[in-house]
Design a protein around this motif. Structure first.
Motif, PDB file in Angstrom:
ATOM      1  N   ALA A 151       0.832  -1.208   0.000  1.00  0.00           N
ATOM      2  CA  ALA A 151       0.000   0.000   0.000  1.00  0.00           C
ATOM      3  C   ALA A 151       0.864   1.254   0.000  1.00  0.00           C
ATOM      4  O   ALA A 151       0.620   2.184  -0.774  1.00  0.00           O
ATOM      5  N   ARG A 152       1.884   1.277   0.853  1.00  0.00           N
ATOM      6  CA  ARG A 152       2.773   2.445   0.902  1.00  0.00           C
ATOM      7  C   ARG A 152       3.479   2.656  -0.426  1.00  0.00           C
ATOM      8  O   ARG A 152       3.561   3.775  -0.937  1.00  0.00           O
ATOM      9  N   LEU A 153       3.988   1.577  -1.011  1.00  0.00           N
ATOM     10  CA  LEU A 153       4.727   1.688  -2.273  1.00  0.00           C
ATOM     11  C   LEU A 153       3.829   2.135  -3.423  1.00  0.00           C
ATOM     12  O   LEU A 153       4.223   2.975  -4.235  1.00  0.00           O
ATOM     13  N   LEU A 154       2.629   1.593  -3.486  1.00  0.00           N
ATOM     14  CA  LEU A 154       1.723   1.941  -4.582  1.00  0.00           C
ATOM     15  C   LEU A 154       1.233   3.380  -4.486  1.00  0.00           C
ATOM     16  O   LEU A 154       1.147   4.079  -5.503  1.00  0.00           O
ATOM     17  N   ILE A 155       0.923   3.822  -3.283  1.00  0.00           N
ATOM     18  CA  ILE A 155       0.498   5.215  -3.111  1.00  0.00           C
ATOM     19  C   ILE A 155       1.656   6.158  -3.446  1.00  0.00           C
ATOM     20  O   ILE A 155       1.496   7.131  -4.177  1.00  0.00           O
ATOM     21  N   ALA A 156       2.830   5.840  -2.931  1.00  0.00           N
ATOM     22  CA  ALA A 156       3.993   6.708  -3.168  1.00  0.00           C
ATOM     23  C   ALA A 156       4.374   6.746  -4.641  1.00  0.00           C
ATOM     24  O   ALA A 156       4.761   7.802  -5.158  1.00  0.00           O
ATOM     25  N   TRP A 157       4.256   5.617  -5.327  1.00  0.00           N
ATOM     26  CA  TRP A 157       4.632   5.539  -6.733  1.00  0.00           C
ATOM     27  C   TRP A 157       3.894   6.588  -7.558  1.00  0.00           C
ATOM     28  O   TRP A 157       4.488   7.296  -8.379  1.00  0.00           O
TER      29      TRP A 157
ATOM     30  N   ALA B 217       6.819   5.826   1.376  1.00  0.00           N
ATOM     31  CA  ALA B 217       7.220   4.534   0.816  1.00  0.00           C
ATOM     32  C   ALA B 217       8.169   3.802   1.754  1.00  0.00           C
ATOM     33  O   ALA B 217       8.060   2.590   1.944  1.00  0.00           O
ATOM     34  N   LEU B 218       9.094   4.549   2.344  1.00  0.00           N
ATOM     35  CA  LEU B 218      10.060   3.950   3.266  1.00  0.00           C
ATOM     36  C   LEU B 218       9.457   3.640   4.632  1.00  0.00           C
ATOM     37  O   LEU B 218      10.065   2.927   5.423  1.00  0.00           O
TER      38      LEU B 218
ATOM     39  N   VAL C 228       6.111  19.833  -5.475  1.00  0.00           N
ATOM     40  CA  VAL C 228       7.318  19.013  -5.644  1.00  0.00           C
ATOM     41  C   VAL C 228       7.731  18.397  -4.313  1.00  0.00           C
ATOM     42  O   VAL C 228       8.042  17.201  -4.237  1.00  0.00           O
ATOM     43  N   ILE C 229       7.716  19.178  -3.253  1.00  0.00           N
ATOM     44  CA  ILE C 229       8.111  18.663  -1.933  1.00  0.00           C
ATOM     45  C   ILE C 229       7.167  17.554  -1.475  1.00  0.00           C
ATOM     46  O   ILE C 229       7.606  16.511  -0.986  1.00  0.00           O
ATOM     47  N   MET C 230       5.877  17.769  -1.642  1.00  0.00           N
ATOM     48  CA  MET C 230       4.910  16.759  -1.212  1.00  0.00           C
ATOM     49  C   MET C 230       5.002  15.492  -2.057  1.00  0.00           C
ATOM     50  O   MET C 230       4.896  14.386  -1.538  1.00  0.00           O
ATOM     51  N   GLU C 231       5.211  15.660  -3.343  1.00  0.00           N
ATOM     52  CA  GLU C 231       5.141  14.521  -4.240  1.00  0.00           C
ATOM     53  C   GLU C 231       6.450  13.755  -4.404  1.00  0.00           C
ATOM     54  O   GLU C 231       6.431  12.622  -4.886  1.00  0.00           O
ATOM     55  N   VAL C 232       7.559  14.341  -4.001  1.00  0.00           N
ATOM     56  CA  VAL C 232       8.814  13.595  -4.120  1.00  0.00           C
ATOM     57  C   VAL C 232       9.328  13.189  -2.739  1.00  0.00           C
ATOM     58  O   VAL C 232       9.168  12.032  -2.356  1.00  0.00           O
ATOM     59  N   PRO C 233       9.927  14.083  -1.935  1.00  0.00           N
ATOM     60  CA  PRO C 233      10.480  13.593  -0.667  1.00  0.00           C
ATOM     61  C   PRO C 233       9.434  13.080   0.320  1.00  0.00           C
ATOM     62  O   PRO C 233       9.679  12.074   1.009  1.00  0.00           O
ATOM     63  N   VAL C 234       8.282  13.702   0.401  1.00  0.00           N
ATOM     64  CA  VAL C 234       7.264  13.221   1.339  1.00  0.00           C
ATOM     65  C   VAL C 234       6.749  11.853   0.895  1.00  0.00           C
ATOM     66  O   VAL C 234       6.600  10.934   1.710  1.00  0.00           O
ATOM     67  N   ALA C 235       6.509  11.692  -0.403  1.00  0.00           N
ATOM     68  CA  ALA C 235       6.047  10.393  -0.899  1.00  0.00           C
ATOM     69  C   ALA C 235       7.107   9.310  -0.702  1.00  0.00           C
ATOM     70  O   ALA C 235       6.779   8.169  -0.348  1.00  0.00           O
ATOM     71  N   ILE C 236       8.368   9.655  -0.903  1.00  0.00           N
ATOM     72  CA  ILE C 236       9.448   8.684  -0.672  1.00  0.00           C
ATOM     73  C   ILE C 236       9.491   8.294   0.801  1.00  0.00           C
ATOM     74  O   ILE C 236       9.672   7.118   1.140  1.00  0.00           O
TER      75      ILE C 236
END
Length: 154
Positions: free
Chosen positions: A19-25, A72-73, A61-69
């Motif tokens: 779930a975390r990986l798919l949402i973050a992707w 995922a982690l 950009v901040i929400m969709e890249v580092p926050v999503a990563i």
């Protein structure tokens, strides 16, 4: 039968990881394009009527890249899932105001609006469930003194 199989503890943590990986992707995929085409992102924000387009693009950009990563982690999963849910609501309202449109444009934006609402549902479920065992949060919880057995609530 299938339902009872997936509710076994054996499947909980791998499913939370998925779930975390798919949402973050989803967020990283589109956030990365916003980052590498930042000028276009600013122009799009201006087109949507977002206040302070440069700031709105930076937030995206901040929400969709580092926050999503981080999600995922499994790092700060619960607060970031809640923050991402609020961000996603904002993007639905600002980026997909289908109620102001007609025809094919209305239809396309209505679909995207409700997809955002569904994503919010997944983020809220992640907030409630936590990241699971396969997460940085769980690993950090195991390292803290007196934190034995707390990884399920991390």
């Amino acid at each position: 039968m299938f339902d009872s199989l997936l509710h076994k503890p054996l499947f909980k943590d791998p499913l939370l990881l998925a779930a975390r990986l798919l949402i973050a992707w989803l967020f990283v995929l589109f956030g990365w394009s916003k980052l590498i085409g930042f000028g276009g992102t600013v122009a799009y924000m201006q087109h949507t009527g977002a206040p302070i387009p440069v700031l709105a693009a930076a937030i995206a950009v901040i929400m969709e890249v580092p926050v999503a990563i981080a999600i995922a982690l499994g790092l700060a999963t619960r607060p970031l899932a809640l923050l991402m849910a609020l961000y996603t609501l904002g993007t639905a309202l600002i980026g997909h105001p289908y109620w102001t449109m007609t025809g094919a444009e209305q239809y396309a934006n209505e679909i995207n609006f409700y997809k955002n609402i569904a994503i919010i549902g997944g983020l809220l479920a992640l907030y409630v469930a936590g990241p699971g065992r396969f997460a940085v949060d769980a690993r950090l919880a195991r390292r803290r003194p007196g934190a034995a057995g707390t990884s399920r609530t991390a």
